[in-house]
Write a protein that holds these residues in place. Structure first.
Motif, PDB file in Angstrom:
ATOM      1  N   ARG A  16       0.861  -1.185   0.000  1.00 55.57           N
ATOM      2  CA  ARG A  16       0.000   0.000   0.000  1.00 55.57           C
ATOM      3  C   ARG A  16       0.898   1.237   0.000  1.00 55.57           C
ATOM      4  NH1 ARG A  16      -5.330   0.593   0.214  1.00 55.57           N
ATOM      5  NH2 ARG A  16      -6.145   2.583   0.941  1.00 55.57           N
ATOM      6  N   GLU A  17       0.776   2.050  -1.055  1.00 55.82           N
ATOM      7  CA  GLU A  17       1.632   3.212  -1.233  1.00 55.82           C
ATOM      8  C   GLU A  17       0.815   4.498  -1.282  1.00 55.82           C
ATOM      9  OE1 GLU A  17       5.251   1.365  -3.800  1.00 55.82           O
ATOM     10  OE2 GLU A  17       3.387   1.758  -4.874  1.00 55.82           O
ATOM     11  N   ASP A  18       0.078   4.758  -0.226  1.00 52.26           N
ATOM     12  CA  ASP A  18      -0.786   5.936  -0.171  1.00 52.26           C
ATOM     13  C   ASP A  18      -0.020   7.232  -0.422  1.00 52.26           C
ATOM     14  OD1 ASP A  18      -1.815   3.758   1.489  1.00 52.26           O
ATOM     15  OD2 ASP A  18      -3.478   5.108   1.938  1.00 52.26           O
ATOM     16  N   GLY A  19       1.066   7.415   0.297  1.00 56.01           N
ATOM     17  CA  GLY A  19       1.826   8.664   0.238  1.00 56.01           C
ATOM     18  C   GLY A  19       2.414   8.922  -1.138  1.00 56.01           C
ATOM     19  N   THR A  20       2.990   7.905  -1.748  1.00 52.89           N
ATOM     20  CA  THR A  20       3.609   8.071  -3.059  1.00 52.89           C
ATOM     21  C   THR A  20       2.566   8.410  -4.116  1.00 52.89           C
ATOM     22  OG1 THR A  20       5.332   6.494  -2.474  1.00 52.89           O
ATOM     23  CG2 THR A  20       5.010   6.938  -4.811  1.00 52.89           C
ATOM     24  N   ILE A  21       1.491   7.663  -4.140  1.00 53.16           N
ATOM     25  CA  ILE A  21       0.451   7.894  -5.145  1.00 53.16           C
ATOM     26  C   ILE A  21      -0.186   9.254  -4.945  1.00 53.16           C
ATOM     27  CG2 ILE A  21      -1.805   7.102  -5.962  1.00 53.16           C
ATOM     28  CD1 ILE A  21      -0.809   4.234  -5.354  1.00 53.16           C
ATOM     29  N   TYR A  22      -0.490   9.610  -3.716  1.00 56.45           N
ATOM     30  CA  TYR A  22      -1.134  10.899  -3.477  1.00 56.45           C
ATOM     31  C   TYR A  22      -0.176  12.058  -3.786  1.00 56.45           C
ATOM     32  CZ  TYR A  22      -4.267  14.392  -1.729  1.00 56.45           C
ATOM     33  OH  TYR A  22      -5.094  15.473  -1.654  1.00 56.45           O
ATOM     34  N   SER A  23       1.117  11.896  -3.519  1.00 54.22           N
ATOM     35  CA  SER A  23       2.055  12.982  -3.809  1.00 54.22           C
ATOM     36  C   SER A  23       2.207  13.179  -5.319  1.00 54.22           C
ATOM     37  CB  SER A  23       3.411  12.728  -3.153  1.00 54.22           C
ATOM     38  OG  SER A  23       4.036  11.595  -3.702  1.00 54.22           O
ATOM     39  N   VAL A  24       2.211  12.109  -6.094  1.00 53.84           N
ATOM     40  CA  VAL A  24       2.264  12.237  -7.551  1.00 53.84           C
ATOM     41  C   VAL A  24       0.997  12.918  -8.055  1.00 53.84           C
ATOM     42  CG1 VAL A  24       2.262  10.931  -9.722  1.00 53.84           C
ATOM     43  CG2 VAL A  24       3.842  10.313  -7.889  1.00 53.84           C
ATOM     44  N   TYR A  25      -0.139  12.534  -7.508  1.00 57.67           N
ATOM     45  CA  TYR A  25      -1.416  13.156  -7.874  1.00 57.67           C
ATOM     46  C   TYR A  25      -1.406  14.649  -7.529  1.00 57.67           C
ATOM     47  CZ  TYR A  25      -6.224  14.591  -6.826  1.00 57.67           C
ATOM     48  OH  TYR A  25      -7.396  15.287  -6.729  1.00 57.67           O
ATOM     49  N   SER A  26      -0.928  14.992  -6.359  1.00 58.01           N
ATOM     50  CA  SER A  26      -0.880  16.387  -5.928  1.00 58.01           C
ATOM     51  C   SER A  26       0.060  17.203  -6.812  1.00 58.01           C
ATOM     52  CB  SER A  26      -0.431  16.452  -4.466  1.00 58.01           C
ATOM     53  OG  SER A  26      -0.379  17.779  -4.025  1.00 58.01           O
ATOM     54  N   PHE A  27       1.206  16.643  -7.167  1.00 60.32           N
ATOM     55  CA  PHE A  27       2.159  17.326  -8.036  1.00 60.32           C
ATOM     56  C   PHE A  27       1.557  17.568  -9.420  1.00 60.32           C
ATOM     57  CE2 PHE A  27       5.837  17.242 -10.974  1.00 60.32           C
ATOM     58  CZ  PHE A  27       6.455  18.397 -10.538  1.00 60.32           C
ATOM     59  N   ALA A  28       0.868  16.568  -9.954  1.00 55.24           N
ATOM     60  CA  ALA A  28       0.232  16.717 -11.270  1.00 55.24           C
ATOM     61  C   ALA A  28      -0.842  17.803 -11.228  1.00 55.24           C
ATOM     62  CB  ALA A  28      -0.370  15.388 -11.718  1.00 55.24           C
ATOM     63  N   ARG A  29      -1.584  17.869 -10.144  1.00 58.91           N
ATOM     64  CA  ARG A  29      -2.589  18.934  -9.994  1.00 58.91           C
ATOM     65  C   ARG A  29      -1.926  20.297  -9.976  1.00 58.91           C
ATOM     66  NH1 ARG A  29      -5.959  18.256  -4.872  1.00 58.91           N
ATOM     67  NH2 ARG A  29      -5.377  20.421  -4.845  1.00 58.91           N
ATOM     68  N   LYS A  30      -0.830  20.425  -9.259  1.00 57.10           N
ATOM     69  CA  LYS A  30      -0.123  21.713  -9.196  1.00 57.10           C
ATOM     70  C   LYS A  30       0.417  22.114 -10.564  1.00 57.10           C
ATOM     71  CE  LYS A  30       1.115  21.187  -4.361  1.00 57.10           C
ATOM     72  NZ  LYS A  30       0.418  22.253  -3.714  1.00 57.10           N
ATOM     73  N   LEU A  31       0.948  21.156 -11.313  1.00 51.96           N
ATOM     74  CA  LEU A  31       1.410  21.460 -12.663  1.00 51.96           C
ATOM     75  C   LEU A  31       0.252  21.923 -13.544  1.00 51.96           C
ATOM     76  CD1 LEU A  31       3.952  18.602 -13.502  1.00 51.96           C
ATOM     77  CD2 LEU A  31       4.430  21.006 -13.020  1.00 51.96           C
ATOM     78  N   GLY A  32      -0.884  21.271 -13.431  1.00 50.75           N
ATOM     79  CA  GLY A  32      -2.059  21.663 -14.206  1.00 50.75           C
ATOM     80  C   GLY A  32      -2.535  23.059 -13.854  1.00 50.75           C
ATOM     81  N   GLN A  33      -2.522  23.391 -12.578  1.00 45.80           N
ATOM     82  CA  GLN A  33      -2.937  24.730 -12.160  1.00 45.80           C
ATOM     83  C   GLN A  33      -1.966  25.787 -12.673  1.00 45.80           C
ATOM     84  OE1 GLN A  33      -3.104  23.833  -7.983  1.00 45.80           O
ATOM     85  NE2 GLN A  33      -5.332  23.649  -7.991  1.00 45.80           N
ATOM     86  N   ALA A  34      -0.681  25.503 -12.646  1.00 40.55           N
ATOM     87  CA  ALA A  34       0.310  26.458 -13.152  1.00 40.55           C
ATOM     88  C   ALA A  34       0.157  26.634 -14.662  1.00 40.55           C
ATOM     89  CB  ALA A  34       1.715  25.983 -12.819  1.00 40.55           C
ATOM     90  N   PHE A  35      -0.053  25.536 -15.377  1.00 44.44           N
ATOM     91  CA  PHE A  35      -0.238  25.613 -16.820  1.00 44.44           C
ATOM     92  C   PHE A  35      -1.480  26.427 -17.170  1.00 44.44           C
ATOM     93  CE2 PHE A  35      -2.309  23.887 -20.631  1.00 44.44           C
ATOM     94  CZ  PHE A  35      -1.350  24.233 -21.583  1.00 44.44           C
ATOM     95  N   SER A  36      -2.562  26.193 -16.456  1.00 46.60           N
ATOM     96  CA  SER A  36      -3.805  26.916 -16.767  1.00 46.60           C
ATOM     97  C   SER A  36      -3.668  28.407 -16.483  1.00 46.60           C
ATOM     98  CB  SER A  36      -4.986  26.332 -15.997  1.00 46.60           C
ATOM     99  OG  SER A  36      -4.862  26.565 -14.612  1.00 46.60           O
ATOM    100  N   SER A  37      -2.944  28.767 -15.445  1.00 42.50           N
ATOM    101  CA  SER A  37      -2.731  30.191 -15.155  1.00 42.50           C
ATOM    102  C   SER A  37      -1.926  30.857 -16.262  1.00 42.50           C
ATOM    103  CB  SER A  37      -2.012  30.368 -13.822  1.00 42.50           C
ATOM    104  OG  SER A  37      -2.815  29.897 -12.777  1.00 42.50           O
ATOM    105  N   GLY A  38      -0.895  30.203 -16.718  1.00 39.82           N
ATOM    106  CA  GLY A  38      -0.102  30.744 -17.818  1.00 39.82           C
ATOM    107  C   GLY A  38      -0.887  30.813 -19.108  1.00 39.82           C
ATOM    108  N   MET A  39      -1.714  29.804 -19.336  1.00 43.20           N
ATOM    109  CA  MET A  39      -2.525  29.777 -20.552  1.00 43.20           C
ATOM    110  C   MET A  39      -3.521  30.931 -20.571  1.00 43.20           C
ATOM    111  SD  MET A  39      -5.005  26.750 -21.972  1.00 43.20           S
ATOM    112  CE  MET A  39      -6.190  27.024 -20.668  1.00 43.20           C
ATOM    113  N   ILE A  40      -4.100  31.268 -19.427  1.00 38.00           N
ATOM    114  CA  ILE A  40      -5.061  32.367 -19.360  1.00 38.00           C
ATOM    115  C   ILE A  40      -4.383  33.679 -19.750  1.00 38.00           C
ATOM    116  CG2 ILE A  40      -6.440  33.766 -17.780  1.00 38.00           C
ATOM    117  CD1 ILE A  40      -7.124  31.102 -16.354  1.00 38.00           C
ATOM    118  N   GLY A  41      -3.193  33.925 -19.232  1.00 40.84           N
ATOM    119  CA  GLY A  41      -2.461  35.131 -19.598  1.00 40.84           C
ATOM    120  C   GLY A  41      -2.136  35.182 -21.079  1.00 40.84           C
ATOM    121  N   ALA A  42      -1.747  34.044 -21.647  1.00 39.86           N
ATOM    122  CA  ALA A  42      -1.430  33.988 -23.071  1.00 39.86           C
ATOM    123  C   ALA A  42      -2.662  34.240 -23.927  1.00 39.86           C
ATOM    124  CB  ALA A  42      -0.820  32.626 -23.409  1.00 39.86           C
TER     125      ALA A  42
END
Length: 110
Positions: A16-42
């Protein structure tokens, strides 16, 4: 859905790898939020939105119409992309989730 992914990984790997899976999920969400913010400005820059438009939006109806159109179009495209990715890429059907729950209960002696 993230707990279903964690359960599926435990059934497949035996660990059971709760921490690893959730941290990858959280990182991917943060990347998506950063990309969407940059996309809005563009997008705003591409349609000609400037500080002057922000101070006097009534003087630029064509730019404000574009802002409205894009603010409706971008979420629709995003929703379609997420829906298609879940439909074609997400491997956990209801039956598989139920089978995983049953397998984990059997392993834990419940």
């Amino acid at each position: 859905m993230i707990t279903d992914v964690i359960d599926d990984a435990e059934v497949r790997n035996g660990v059971r790898e709760d921490g690893t899976i959730y941290s990858v999920y959280s990182f991917a969400r943060k990347l998506g939020q950063a990309f969407s913010s940059g996309m809005i400005g563009a997008v705003l820059t591409a349609i000609g939105y400037t500080q002057e438009v922000g101070w006097n939006p009534g003087a630029y109806p064509e730019i404000m119409a574009q802002v409205f159109n894009w603010s409706c179009l971008i979420p629709a495209i995003g929703l379609a992309a997420v829906s298609l990715s879940l439909f074609f890429l997400y491997p956990l059907s209801k039956g598989r989730v139920e089978a995983n729950v049953a397998e984990l209960a059997r392993r834990r002696g419940k």
